[in-house]
Design an enzyme around this catalytic site. Structure first.
Site, PDB file in Angstrom:
ATOM      1  N   GLU A  46       3.663   1.525   9.489  1.00  0.00           N
ATOM      2  CA  GLU A  46       4.432   1.767   8.260  1.00  0.00           C
ATOM      3  C   GLU A  46       3.639   2.671   7.319  1.00  0.00           C
ATOM      4  O   GLU A  46       2.416   2.581   7.233  1.00  0.00           O
ATOM      5  CB  GLU A  46       4.694   0.417   7.586  1.00  0.00           C
ATOM      6  CG  GLU A  46       5.334   0.492   6.208  1.00  0.00           C
ATOM      7  CD  GLU A  46       5.358  -0.868   5.512  1.00  0.00           C
ATOM      8  OE1 GLU A  46       6.262  -1.092   4.692  1.00  0.00           O
ATOM      9  OE2 GLU A  46       4.465  -1.708   5.780  1.00  0.00           O
ATOM     10  N   ASN A 106      11.942   3.351   2.631  1.00  0.00           N
ATOM     11  CA  ASN A 106      10.782   3.122   3.479  1.00  0.00           C
ATOM     12  C   ASN A 106      11.285   3.273   4.913  1.00  0.00           C
ATOM     13  O   ASN A 106      12.033   2.429   5.410  1.00  0.00           O
ATOM     14  CB  ASN A 106      10.223   1.723   3.216  1.00  0.00           C
ATOM     15  CG  ASN A 106       8.906   1.471   3.908  1.00  0.00           C
ATOM     16  OD1 ASN A 106       8.553   2.134   4.874  1.00  0.00           O
ATOM     17  ND2 ASN A 106       8.175   0.467   3.433  1.00  0.00           N
ATOM     18  N   LYS A 123      13.903   0.540   6.079  1.00  0.00           N
ATOM     19  CA  LYS A 123      13.532  -0.861   5.884  1.00  0.00           C
ATOM     20  C   LYS A 123      14.562  -1.602   5.034  1.00  0.00           C
ATOM     21  O   LYS A 123      14.922  -1.171   3.938  1.00  0.00           O
ATOM     22  CB  LYS A 123      12.160  -0.937   5.225  1.00  0.00           C
ATOM     23  CG  LYS A 123      11.581  -2.333   5.077  1.00  0.00           C
ATOM     24  CD  LYS A 123      10.151  -2.224   4.540  1.00  0.00           C
ATOM     25  CE  LYS A 123       9.475  -3.548   4.355  1.00  0.00           C
ATOM     26  NZ  LYS A 123       8.083  -3.378   3.867  1.00  0.00           N
ATOM     27  N   GLU A 142       7.432  -2.655  -3.906  1.00  0.00           N
ATOM     28  CA  GLU A 142       8.394  -2.002  -3.020  1.00  0.00           C
ATOM     29  C   GLU A 142       9.798  -1.982  -3.615  1.00  0.00           C
ATOM     30  O   GLU A 142      10.556  -1.028  -3.424  1.00  0.00           O
ATOM     31  CB  GLU A 142       8.405  -2.673  -1.642  1.00  0.00           C
ATOM     32  CG  GLU A 142       7.161  -2.364  -0.827  1.00  0.00           C
ATOM     33  CD  GLU A 142       7.315  -2.748   0.634  1.00  0.00           C
ATOM     34  OE1 GLU A 142       8.259  -2.254   1.278  1.00  0.00           O
ATOM     35  OE2 GLU A 142       6.491  -3.542   1.115  1.00  0.00           O
ATOM     36  N   CYS A 168       7.501  -3.952   8.811  1.00  0.00           N
ATOM     37  CA  CYS A 168       6.729  -4.916   8.033  1.00  0.00           C
ATOM     38  C   CYS A 168       7.481  -6.221   7.763  1.00  0.00           C
ATOM     39  O   CYS A 168       7.643  -7.037   8.657  1.00  0.00           O
ATOM     40  CB  CYS A 168       6.248  -4.268   6.737  1.00  0.00           C
ATOM     41  SG  CYS A 168       4.861  -5.141   5.963  1.00  0.00           S
ATOM     42  N   ASN A 193       2.039  -2.812   6.826  1.00  0.00           N
ATOM     43  CA  ASN A 193       0.870  -2.794   5.941  1.00  0.00           C
ATOM     44  C   ASN A 193       0.891  -4.134   5.226  1.00  0.00           C
ATOM     45  O   ASN A 193       1.709  -4.333   4.314  1.00  0.00           O
ATOM     46  CB  ASN A 193       0.967  -1.703   4.880  1.00  0.00           C
ATOM     47  CG  ASN A 193       0.821  -0.272   5.379  1.00  0.00           C
ATOM     48  OD1 ASN A 193       0.441   0.606   4.626  1.00  0.00           O
ATOM     49  ND2 ASN A 193       1.132  -0.024   6.634  1.00  0.00           N
TER      50      ASN A 193
END
Length: 310
Positions: A46, A106, A123, A142, A168, A193
């Site tokens: 990621e 993302n 994501k 995020e 993730c 991450n």
């Protein structure tokens, strides 16, 4: 056998000041090692091109756009596509995507062995928060910088198999795997991450974080009879530690290879896509065993609704 020799290309820490070109140079070095080892698929983590920037708070949201890619490939990343084409190697990596109409995601892409983008995933399960939180040991913004993905959990046919992607926090949600499992997925490519300490629960440190990571990935692989290639960014980024934990998990939920360091490192395994068949035809033969008449809450309800009190 339908064997894919996979290189899970863990990246060590990427500092805030490190350029895209420098990071791509590291990625190219790993790709050359993967080629020498006979791999035909390389998977990076990621946000592979930058530090994990959602830990940094920008009062003006637009200032964070410096971390985003407005085109893919672009000048900095074109060498990755050129090398993949030269080596005849498929690849997947994650990055922050800024769309032409101003949306922020993302994102991960799947690139075939001719250097063509054949799949894109954005994501869906975004963790963290929107505003600066003084009660956290570190920020995880995020929800400030990204929108939830709008492409769903798709799969793609390439390299003689059926491939999906996730990113993730998606790995912690069983719906992620089942959505792709219901499309016959044979290998899920998943970059992450993950901070070594929970910013809201300091007692949840490295060992427990690693346990939950492996538990989630192994369960998803087993319950959908699929390979999962989970690739970390690891080490200390400007004093903020990422836990690592790159693993390759087989369709029985067993870890067949894992990282040994928190540096740039290849984790390699020969993965037979036909190993997914037995589970899909027996314990997890969905057509025979699923009972969707009893699963209504899964796609009609988000939060918990408690039963009435006696």
């Amino acid at each position: 056998m339908r064997e894919i020799k996979v290189a899970a290309a863990q990246l060590g820490a990427i500092q805030k000041a490190e350029s895209r070109e420098a990071v791509v140079g590291r990625m190219l070095a790993l790709m050359a090692q993967a080629k020498a080892a006979g791999c035909n698929l390389i998977v990076y983590p990621e946000l592979a091109l930058t530090t994990f920037f959602p830990r940094w708070y920008h009062e003006n949201r637009a200032e964070a756009d410096v971390w985003f890619e407005s085109a893919m490939p672009n000048e900095a990343t074109q060498p990755l596509f050129d090398a993949a084409r030269e080596y005849g190697m498929a690849m997947s990596f994650g990055y922050a995507e800024l769309t032409p109409d101003g949306h922020h995601f993302n994102t991960s892409i799947l690139v075939d062995d001719k250097g063509n983008i054949v799949g894109k995933y954005r994501k869906i399960h975004l963790p963290g928060h929107v505003e600066y939180d003084h009660d956290r040991s570190h920020q995880h913004l995020e929800k400030r910088y990204f929108e939830p993905g709008d492409l769903g959990f798709n799969v793609w046919r390439t390299m003689g198999g059926i491939f999906g992607m996730a990113i993730c926090n998606d790995r912690r949600w069983p719906e992620t795997y089942r959505e792709m499992g219901l499309q016959g997925v044979e290998m899920i490519l998943l970059g992450f991450n993950t901070p070594s300490v929970n910013g809201q629960k300091g007692a949840e440190a490295h060992a427990q974080r690693m346990f939950h990571h492996k538990l989630s990935v192994q369960a998803g692989a087993y319950q959908n009879s699929t390979w999962v290639i989970a690739v970390a960014k690891a080490g200390s980024e400007d004093g903020h530690h990422l836990m690592g934990g790159t693993v390759i998990v087989n369709p029985d939920g067993e870890i067949v290879a894992e990282s040994k360091t928190e540096d740039d490192e290849l984790v390699i395994a020969a993965c037979d896509l036909d190993a997914t068949v037995f589970g899909k035809e027996t314990v997890f033969d969905f057509a025979r065993h699923r009972r969707i008449e009893h699963y209504g809450r899964i796609n009609t309800q988000t939060g918990v609704i408690l039963p009435p009190e006696a």
